[in-house]
Scaffold this active site. Structure first.
Site, short mmCIF file in Angstrom:
data_model
loop_
_atom_site.label_atom_id
_atom_site.label_comp_id
_atom_site.label_asym_id
_atom_site.label_seq_id
_atom_site.Cartn_x
_atom_site.Cartn_y
_atom_site.Cartn_z
N SER A 232 38.05 45.44 43.41
CA SER A 232 37.42 46.68 42.99
C SER A 232 35.93 46.59 43.25
O SER A 232 35.32 45.52 43.14
CB SER A 232 37.67 46.94 41.50
OG SER A 232 37.22 48.24 41.15
N HIS A 246 33.19 54.08 45.40
CA HIS A 246 34.04 53.23 44.56
C HIS A 246 35.37 53.04 45.26
O HIS A 246 35.90 53.97 45.86
CB HIS A 246 34.30 53.90 43.20
CG HIS A 246 35.55 53.43 42.53
ND1 HIS A 246 36.74 54.14 42.60
CD2 HIS A 246 35.82 52.31 41.81
CE1 HIS A 246 37.67 53.48 41.93
NE2 HIS A 246 37.15 52.37 41.45
N ASN A 248 39.26 50.62 44.79
CA ASN A 248 40.05 49.67 44.01
C ASN A 248 41.46 49.64 44.58
O ASN A 248 42.08 50.69 44.76
CB ASN A 248 40.08 50.10 42.53
CG ASN A 248 41.06 49.29 41.70
OD1 ASN A 248 42.26 49.55 41.68
ND2 ASN A 248 40.53 48.31 41.00
N TYR A 249 41.96 48.45 44.88
CA TYR A 249 43.35 48.29 45.34
C TYR A 249 43.98 47.13 44.57
O TYR A 249 43.39 46.05 44.48
CB TYR A 249 43.40 48.07 46.85
CG TYR A 249 42.95 49.30 47.59
CD1 TYR A 249 43.75 50.45 47.62
CD2 TYR A 249 41.70 49.35 48.20
CE1 TYR A 249 43.32 51.62 48.25
CE2 TYR A 249 41.27 50.51 48.84
CZ TYR A 249 42.08 51.63 48.86
OH TYR A 249 41.65 52.78 49.47
N ARG A 250 45.17 47.37 44.02
CA ARG A 250 45.75 46.42 43.08
C ARG A 250 47.28 46.35 43.22
O ARG A 250 47.92 47.26 43.73
CB ARG A 250 45.38 46.82 41.65
CG ARG A 250 45.78 48.25 41.29
CD ARG A 250 45.09 48.73 40.02
NE ARG A 250 45.48 50.10 39.68
CZ ARG A 250 44.87 51.18 40.15
NH1 ARG A 250 43.85 51.06 40.97
NH2 ARG A 250 45.27 52.38 39.78
N GLY A 399 38.62 39.87 23.46
CA GLY A 399 38.20 38.77 24.32
C GLY A 399 37.70 39.21 25.67
O GLY A 399 37.44 38.36 26.54
N SER A 400 37.54 40.50 25.89
CA SER A 400 37.10 40.99 27.19
C SER A 400 35.67 40.55 27.48
O SER A 400 34.84 40.41 26.59
CB SER A 400 37.16 42.52 27.23
OG SER A 400 38.49 42.96 27.12
N ARG A 401 35.39 40.37 28.76
CA ARG A 401 34.03 40.06 29.20
C ARG A 401 33.34 41.38 29.54
O ARG A 401 33.48 41.91 30.63
CB ARG A 401 34.07 39.12 30.41
CG ARG A 401 32.67 38.69 30.85
CD ARG A 401 32.74 37.66 31.97
NE ARG A 401 31.41 37.26 32.36
CZ ARG A 401 30.85 37.53 33.54
NH1 ARG A 401 31.53 38.22 34.44
NH2 ARG A 401 29.63 37.14 33.82
#
Length: 442
Positions: A232, A246, A248-250, A399-401
């Site tokens: 992304s 922008h 994003n490929y997932r 817990g996300s950054r």
């Protein structure tokens, strides 16, 4: 998987992006000011048909809700979230190709040579990738690593000043990622390109969300193993006449208790200009359409509409930008065919965007035009924080950054109370397009 570049290398846009250099496989490692950036190869594309006719792939923005849609948060910028971050190993400076004597043994096979082009080593260990060369998780991880390196190199060439910082992070539950950020450069105020490859067991809440979308899942002892990965990027140029992009490929995969696997792909690419340039809009959309048309004539119009519907700032009554393509839950006609479609889309990023930045990065602009850019960036921030499902998913994940989740935001933005541009101004012109999307390719 062989590396083929003949099609892209022959195109004028690709040559423009490379600055006339086409010998990608022989490029040396580069280390500038302690930062790595390299240019990768990309696999070729094969035409396929009948893509995107699954029950879940053809609708509007409501489709893909829940966990899969939130994989912009698990397998993109918002994914670069879980656990601690460590600095990627830096490679010593080199002024030319390494000699055969200096090559590492793991670079003597095709996989090693491919990986030597990346910004950092893949998230998955090379022995594991070698054990499953035909597995889709291996193919997708190599594709997103190549895409990251390709885009970073192209951006660094255009910027000519700043370089990318490269951070490798780990997720204690499984997997990790690589975040590359260029900040306050000559051309780009901020450019982030992030890769994530994560795995583990889905939470019960996530499993419920998937079942609510009609997916029948067989758990074992309440557990449902999953793998998610993606690339992304959000790129904010300094010049208000150069647009933001922008993409994003997932890929997402789950393994049920009986060993059966379910999989799907998602992603897209969209452009956010501060001022409308008809020629730029046509070029961007036409390039994406050409990538889609290799796999079916119905894909671009369907995914273009999906993009216009998704990137909608409801409280403003306007889109974030002039659109592009967007899709989710894509799981037919076959895994290999959808992968080749995603591959074509990833390969279209540079030729769709880099020529536009080169065209406008040195344009003159007024303080009023810079102010309008800051106000439009405020709208960009509003969409990402209020409506983007991936960003919201990441922000509310324990817990996300947060630093990586917010990497998509610009360095600077502005909000003014009840700001409205003058009638018949260029500012009013772009607002009209954002409120009423256009067909740019017919």
């Amino acid at each position: 998987m062989a590396l083929r570049l003949s099609r892209l290398n022959a195109s004028p846009c690709w040559r423009a992006a490379l600055g006339g250099c086409g010998a990608l496989r022989t490029w040396p490692w580069r280390c500038v000011a302690g930062r790595i950036y390299r240019l990768p190869g990309m696999a070729g594309t094969v035409q396929s048909r009948g893509l995107g006719h699954s029950q879940t792939a053809g609708g509007g923005p409501g489709l893909g809700a829940g966990l899969t849609a939130a994989l912009a948060g698990l397998a993109g910028l918002a994914v670069a979230a879980f656990g601690h971050v460590e600095r990627a190993e830096m490679v010593p400076k080199s002024t030319g190709p390494r000699s055969p004597q200096s090559r590492k043994p793991e670079e003597d096979d095709e996989l090693g040579r491919r990986c030597s082009c990346f910004m950092a080593l893949p998230v998955t260990d090379l022995p594991e990738l070698r054990r499953r060369p035909g597995d889709m998780k291996t193919k997708m991880e190599l594709l997103i690593m190549e895409t990251q390196a390709q885009v970073c190199q192209a951006l660094a060439q255009v910027d000519g000043g700043a370089s990318f910082s490269v951070d490798r992070w780990e997720r204690k539950e499984g997997g990790g990622g690589i975040s590359c950020v260029l900040q306050d450069g000559r051309v780009f105020e901020k450019a982030g390109v992030s890769v994530s490859v994560v795995h583990g067991n889905l939470s019960e809440e996530a499993s419920k969300q998937m079942r609510s979308r009609g997916k029948i899942l067989k758990t074992k002892d309440g557990k449902l193993p999953f793998s998610a990965m993606g690339v992304s990027s959000v790129i904010h140029p300094k010049n208000p006449h150069a647009p933001t992009i922008h993409f994003n490929y997932r890929y997402f995969e789950i393994e049920e208790a009986d060993g059966n696997k379910q999989w799907w792909f998602g992603g897209g690419c969209d452009l956010t200009p501060t001022y409308l340039n008809q020629e730029d809009a046509v070029h961007f959309h036409r390039t994406l359409k050409q990538a889609c048309d290799k796999h079916g004539p119905d894909l671009y119009p369907k995914f273009k509409k999906w993009c216009d519907d998704y990137f909608f700032i409801v409280h403003r009554g306007e889109r974030r930008g002039i659109g592009g393509i967007f899709f989710d839950d894509l799981d037919s006609p076959s895994e290999e065919e959808v992968f080749r479609f995603v591959q074509s889309c990833a390969q279209a990023v540079i030729p769709s965007y880099i020529p536009l930045v080169k065209k406008h990065c040195n344009d003159s602009f007024t303080p009023q035009e810079k102010l309008w850019q800051q106000l439009r960036r405020g709208r960009y921030v509003e969409f990402n924080l209020l409506y983007d499902r991936g960003t919201k998913f990441g922000l509310f994940t324990p817990g996300s950054r947060i630093e990586s989740i917010l990497m998509s935001l610009p360095l600077t933005a502005r909000w003014e109370y009840m700001h409205s541009p003058s009638e018949n101004s260029r500012e009013a012109e772009i607002l009209e397009v954002l409120r009423h999307p256009r067909d740019w390719v017919h």
